[in-house]
Each structure stands twice: as structure tokens, then as C-alpha cells.
Design an enzyme around this catalytic site. Structure first.
Site, short mmCIF file in Angstrom:
data_model
loop_
_atom_site.label_atom_id
_atom_site.label_comp_id
_atom_site.label_asym_id
_atom_site.label_seq_id
_atom_site.Cartn_x
_atom_site.Cartn_y
_atom_site.Cartn_z
N GLY A 1 24.78 8.37 7.82
CA GLY A 1 24.56 8.32 6.35
C GLY A 1 25.16 9.37 5.69
CG LEU B 1 36.58 14.58 2.83
CD1 LEU B 1 36.62 13.16 2.38
CD2 LEU B 1 36.01 15.63 1.78
N GLY C 1 35.66 10.13 3.74
CA GLY C 1 35.95 10.06 5.20
C GLY C 1 35.28 8.69 5.70
CG HIS C 2 31.21 8.29 6.46
ND1 HIS C 2 30.71 9.41 5.67
CD2 HIS C 2 30.74 8.56 7.68
CE1 HIS C 2 29.89 10.40 6.66
NE2 HIS C 2 29.94 9.83 7.67
NE ARG D 1 25.49 19.32 10.50
CZ ARG D 1 25.75 18.32 11.49
NH1 ARG D 1 26.83 17.68 11.54
NH2 ARG D 1 24.60 17.92 12.07
CE LYS E 1 33.97 16.23 10.17
NZ LYS E 1 33.19 16.99 10.86
CG ASP E 2 32.58 14.56 14.54
OD1 ASP E 2 32.30 15.87 14.33
OD2 ASP E 2 32.24 13.75 13.68
CG HIS F 1 31.97 12.11 3.33
ND1 HIS F 1 33.09 11.68 4.33
CD2 HIS F 1 31.27 12.75 4.43
CE1 HIS F 1 33.17 12.16 5.58
NE2 HIS F 1 31.83 12.87 5.61
N GLY G 1 35.75 8.79 13.21
CA GLY G 1 36.70 9.61 12.78
C GLY G 1 37.29 10.88 13.77
#
Length: 282
Positions: free
Chosen positions: A36, A189, A41-42, A192, A154-155, A39, A152
Site C-alpha cells: 500500500g 520513489l 513507482g507502484h 517512506r 529499488k529493493d 506512488h 521494483g
């Protein structure tokens, strides 16, 4: 594509019935797992899902087992109605929104550990985190039974852990990474980011800048240790509290002394109370 609200499911049997009907019609199903606080990115994941399949399921579940005792589970942002509206505009067909007792009923006792990929980078700083991730994602994959699931980049360590778990457990799903979406100033993005003060937000793009400098300097095969030391010093001067900054093999995530194949430069650092992570391909 016309905007519509995705069909929301909190009952597993109902969700599986819906997905089964899509499959019976020959439609390809793509899963976008989220916690949830959506943003852009999702939404980029949902857009990629639309390219890859006919039906999209987005899950929304803030997973307690991947948060440590001193982490931000209680204050993690939650706004399901806003998330559903965003998913509708992006073209998701269904939202799977289980509660904690559905995911972890009384007596739940199974945990999935993914060896070496979980042990470095974020691993020492977040004990149990990747076991929580691997377990909940395996459950989501078994619940939705998608053809493809998107995560993503990013992780990046999380992505590799999930890819390894899926391969090791012979799960019939394709796991794909989707490039990180960034602000114009380079900040990745993240849900957090809303924790950052205005001053911290102005400083935060320095993390991406340092990674960019290290990635560029590492491509010619020169030793990376000096670049990493300089990058860490630059981040600390800017006000970051660095947990790690490393250049690693993109497959094993083992640190490398010099780049002679696919690699990533990865970092985690606190800026004030907010923990930021980022990575770039080398």
C-alpha cells in the site's frame, strides 16, 4: 483505458474463483504485490503488468513479519481507499487485501529462509526481514497463482531473494524486476519518503548522486574500495548515517573488488529517522 475501481477481495476462495474464471477464458494473470501507500513507482509496475497480461491483481498487505521490533510497522502509512482509486486509474482488475489473521491464522508455523542472498547488505541490519518477505511472497504467489509477478528493482536484494525462493521451490511463476522510478532530482520513489523533513528531502538525492559516481568509476575495472570509501565519506558529510555501501555481483550479491561482469552498487543509509535504500546497475 476507462477508469474503474478494481474488484476488492478479502476472502481467498472468492479471489481464487475470480482468477480461475480468467484462466478458463485463456487470460494471462499478473500479480503486483504491494504494502500500500502507493506512488508512481507502484503504478509503473501496474503499467508493466498491463503490457504483460490481460488481468492484473494488486495485493495490499502490510506484512508484520518483515518488520523488526524497532522498525516502523505501526506508523507505516495506510490508506486503502486512496490506493484502490490509484489502482483503478492505473488499470488493475482486482485488489487482494487480506488481513493479518487471513495471512497468518492461529497455529501458523512455517518460515522460508533464503540462505546467502539474505545474509549480507540489509540482512545484518534487519534480522528476519527476508524470511518474512520470502514467506509472505510465497503465500501471495500460491494464493493468486499468477503467470508473472512484478517487483521494483529499488529493493534489489528483495528481488533476488524472491527469485531464488521461486527457483528453489519450483513455483510456476515468472518473477520480473522493473526499473526504479525516480524523482527529477534522482531520489528513488518510496513510501517512506514522506517521513523526510523538507531539509532532509533536499539532501536525500545525494544518495543517488554518490551511487551514480561509484557506478561510473567502477565500469573500467579499477578497484572499487577507494571509490566506496570516498562515497561513504561524502554521504556522512552530507548528514547520512551509512549502514552499507557496496559494489556486488548482481547475481550472488557477494561484494566484488573490481567489476568484471554484471554488478550493482547498493546502499542503505539513515537520513534523520528515515532509512533510505537505493542501487544502480554497473
Amino acid at each position: 483505458m476507462p477508469e474503474s475501481t478494481p474488484q476488492r477481495f478479502s476472502d481467498l476462495a472468492a479471489l481464487r474463483g475470480c482468477v480461475a474464471a480468467w484462466r478458463a477464458a485463456g487470460e494471462r494473470v499478473v500479480l503486483v504485490p504491494t504494502m500500500g501507500a502507493l506512488h508512481e513507482g507502484h503504478l509503473a509496475l501496474v503499467a508493466e503488468a498491463r503490457r504483460l497480461g490481460q488481468r492484473i491483481v494488486a495485493s495490499i498487505f502490510v506484512n508484520p513479519t518483515q518488520f523488526g521490533p524497532n522498525e516502523d510497522f505501526a506508523r507505516y502509512p495506510r490508506d486503502v481507499e486512496t490506493d484502490l482509486a490509484l489502482l483503478g486509474r492505473a488499470g488493475a482488475d482486482a485488489a487482494w487485501t487480506p488481513d493479518v489473521p487471513t495471512m497468518y491464522p492461529p497455529g501458523f508455523a512455517t518460515r522460508i529462509e533464503v540462505g546467502a542472498l539474505s545474509e549480507g547488505l540489509c540482512g545484518p541490519f534487519r534480522p528476519g526481514h527476508f524470511a518474512g518477505v520470502a514467506t509472505v511472497v510465497t503465500k501471495l504467489l500460491n494464493q493468486v497463482r499468477p503467470d508473472v509477478a512484478l517487483f521494483g528493482e529499488k529493493d534489489f536484494q528483495q528481488l533476488r531473494v524472491i527469485q531464488q525462493a521461486v527457483a528453489d521451490l519450483d513455483l510456476a511463476v515468472e518473477i520480473r524486476g522493473v526499473p526504479t522510478v525516480r524523482e527529477p532530482d534522482g531520489l528513488a520513489l518510496s513510501s517512506r519518503n514522506r517521513y523526510l523533513s523538507p531539509e532532509e528531502r533536499a539532501t536525500a538525492p545525494r544518495l543517488h548522486a554518490v551511487l551514480t559516481e561509484i557506478a561510473a568509476a567502477s565500469r573500467n575495472g579499477t578497484p572499487v574500495a577507494g571509490r566506496i570509501a570516498a562515497g561513504r565519506a561524502a554521504l556522512e558529510v552530507a548528514g547520512f548515517r551509512v549502514q552499507y555501501l557496496a559494489v556486488c555481483d548482481a547475481r550472488t550479491l557477494a561484494p566484488v573488488e573490481r567489476v568484471d561482469g554484471p554488478a550493482r552498487v547498493l546502499a542503505a543509509a539513515f537520513l534523520g529517522r528515515t532509512r533510505l535504500i537505493d542501487n544502480l546497475a554497473v
